[in-house]
Design an enzyme around this catalytic site. Structure first.
Site, PDB file in Angstrom:
ATOM      1  N   GLY A   1       0.837  -1.197   0.000  1.00 18.81           N
ATOM      2  CA  GLY A   1       0.000   0.000   0.000  1.00 18.81           C
ATOM      3  C   GLY A   1       0.865   1.237   0.000  1.00 18.81           C
ATOM      4  O   GLY A   1       2.031   1.207  -0.385  1.00 18.81           O
ATOM      5  N   CYS A   2       0.292   2.317   0.442  1.00 18.45           N
ATOM      6  CA  CYS A   2       0.986   3.604   0.464  1.00 18.45           C
ATOM      7  C   CYS A   2       2.301   3.484   1.220  1.00 18.45           C
ATOM      8  O   CYS A   2       2.336   3.045   2.367  1.00 18.45           O
ATOM      9  CB  CYS A   2       0.081   4.647   1.109  1.00 18.45           C
ATOM     10  SG  CYS A   2       0.862   6.253   1.280  1.00 18.45           S
ATOM     11  N   PHE A   3       3.383   3.898   0.589  1.00 15.39           N
ATOM     12  CA  PHE A   3       4.688   3.739   1.212  1.00 15.39           C
ATOM     13  C   PHE A   3       4.887   4.626   2.439  1.00 15.39           C
ATOM     14  O   PHE A   3       5.714   4.334   3.289  1.00 15.39           O
ATOM     15  CB  PHE A   3       5.840   3.872   0.227  1.00 15.39           C
ATOM     16  CG  PHE A   3       5.844   5.019  -0.751  1.00 15.39           C
ATOM     17  CD1 PHE A   3       5.254   6.248  -0.507  1.00 15.39           C
ATOM     18  CD2 PHE A   3       6.486   4.852  -1.966  1.00 15.39           C
ATOM     19  CE1 PHE A   3       5.300   7.285  -1.429  1.00 15.39           C
ATOM     20  CE2 PHE A   3       6.554   5.874  -2.912  1.00 15.39           C
ATOM     21  CZ  PHE A   3       5.956   7.091  -2.636  1.00 15.39           C
ATOM     22  N   TRP A   4       4.108   5.687   2.567  1.00 13.06           N
ATOM     23  CA  TRP A   4       4.255   6.567   3.734  1.00 13.06           C
ATOM     24  C   TRP A   4       3.974   5.818   5.028  1.00 13.06           C
ATOM     25  O   TRP A   4       4.703   5.937   6.013  1.00 13.06           O
ATOM     26  CB  TRP A   4       3.300   7.749   3.667  1.00 13.06           C
ATOM     27  CG  TRP A   4       3.429   8.646   2.488  1.00 13.06           C
ATOM     28  CD1 TRP A   4       4.520   8.845   1.686  1.00 13.06           C
ATOM     29  CD2 TRP A   4       2.390   9.469   1.962  1.00 13.06           C
ATOM     30  NE1 TRP A   4       4.224   9.752   0.705  1.00 13.06           N
ATOM     31  CE2 TRP A   4       2.916  10.161   0.850  1.00 13.06           C
ATOM     32  CE3 TRP A   4       1.073   9.714   2.334  1.00 13.06           C
ATOM     33  CZ2 TRP A   4       2.178  11.068   0.106  1.00 13.06           C
ATOM     34  CZ3 TRP A   4       0.337  10.611   1.577  1.00 13.06           C
ATOM     35  CH2 TRP A   4       0.885  11.279   0.486  1.00 13.06           C
TER      36      TRP A   4
ATOM     37  N   HIS B   1      -2.146   2.124   7.553  1.00 16.00           N
ATOM     38  CA  HIS B   1      -1.336   1.106   8.208  1.00 16.00           C
ATOM     39  C   HIS B   1      -1.426   1.238   9.723  1.00 16.00           C
ATOM     40  O   HIS B   1      -1.358   2.343  10.263  1.00 16.00           O
ATOM     41  CB  HIS B   1       0.120   1.234   7.758  1.00 16.00           C
ATOM     42  CG  HIS B   1       0.285   0.966   6.298  1.00 16.00           C
ATOM     43  ND1 HIS B   1       0.192   1.957   5.359  1.00 16.00           N
ATOM     44  CD2 HIS B   1       0.493  -0.185   5.628  1.00 16.00           C
ATOM     45  CE1 HIS B   1       0.355   1.423   4.155  1.00 16.00           C
ATOM     46  NE2 HIS B   1       0.534   0.134   4.294  1.00 16.00           N
TER      47      HIS B   1
END
Length: 162
Positions: free
Chosen positions: A10-13, A153
């Site tokens: 998912g979003c790497f942040w 996350h």
């Protein structure tokens, strides 16, 4: 010895935010793996997954322990999706570099599936690592720069799969 693992979930942040402070993690960077173009950008990364590169100290943690944590902080059962983010950029993937890493990843996936923590089986892809392209600077440590920014996350279970 220091090693690097490449994971997409998912979003790497959000991934970077949770991995950054784990014992043994020396460095995190966000970027792109597994796609069609060289030098991808946030606005143009066809086929690439948003990926985190985690450099770690093997004396403190292991590839297997990092995978265990990875499977606890994102939903590995959704294909090309995490939270509100949809598309292959947000797929769950392990970019393995050696046959031992591939074997370990398969072993951890079996354990995750047997745990019954998730209702559906793991959809994480196992992809041979080719290149990691570092994302633009504004995406590095994004949630430190923008506290309260978007992430899907979180720690879904405190139970280890190992």
């Amino acid at each position: 010895m220091h090693r690097t693992i490449y994971l997409a979930g998912g979003c790497f942040w959000g991934l970077e935010d949770l991995f950054r402070d784990l014992p043994g993690v020396l460095k995190t960077e966000v970027g792109y793996c597994g796609g069609l173009n060289e030098h991808p950008t946030y606005d143009h990364h066809p086929g690439h997954a948003e990926t985190i590169a985690i450099t770690y100290d093997e004396k403190v943690t292991s590839y297997e322990k990092l995978l265990d944590y990875f499977f606890r902080i994102h939903d590995p059962t959704t294909l090309n999706r995490q939270g509100n983010d949809v598309g292959s950029s947000y797929r769950s993937a392990i970019f393995y570099q050696t046959s031992d890493q591939l074997k370990t990843a398969k072993k951890v996936i079996v354990k995750v599936n047997k745990s019954n923590i998730y209702k559906n089986p793991v959809a994480t892809t196992l992809e041979a690592f080719k290149y990691f392209f570092r994302a633009e600077e504004e995406h590095q440590k994004y949630l430190l720069k923008h506290p309260g920014g978007y992430t899907c996350h979180y720690l879904r279970t405190s139970e280890s799969f190992l």
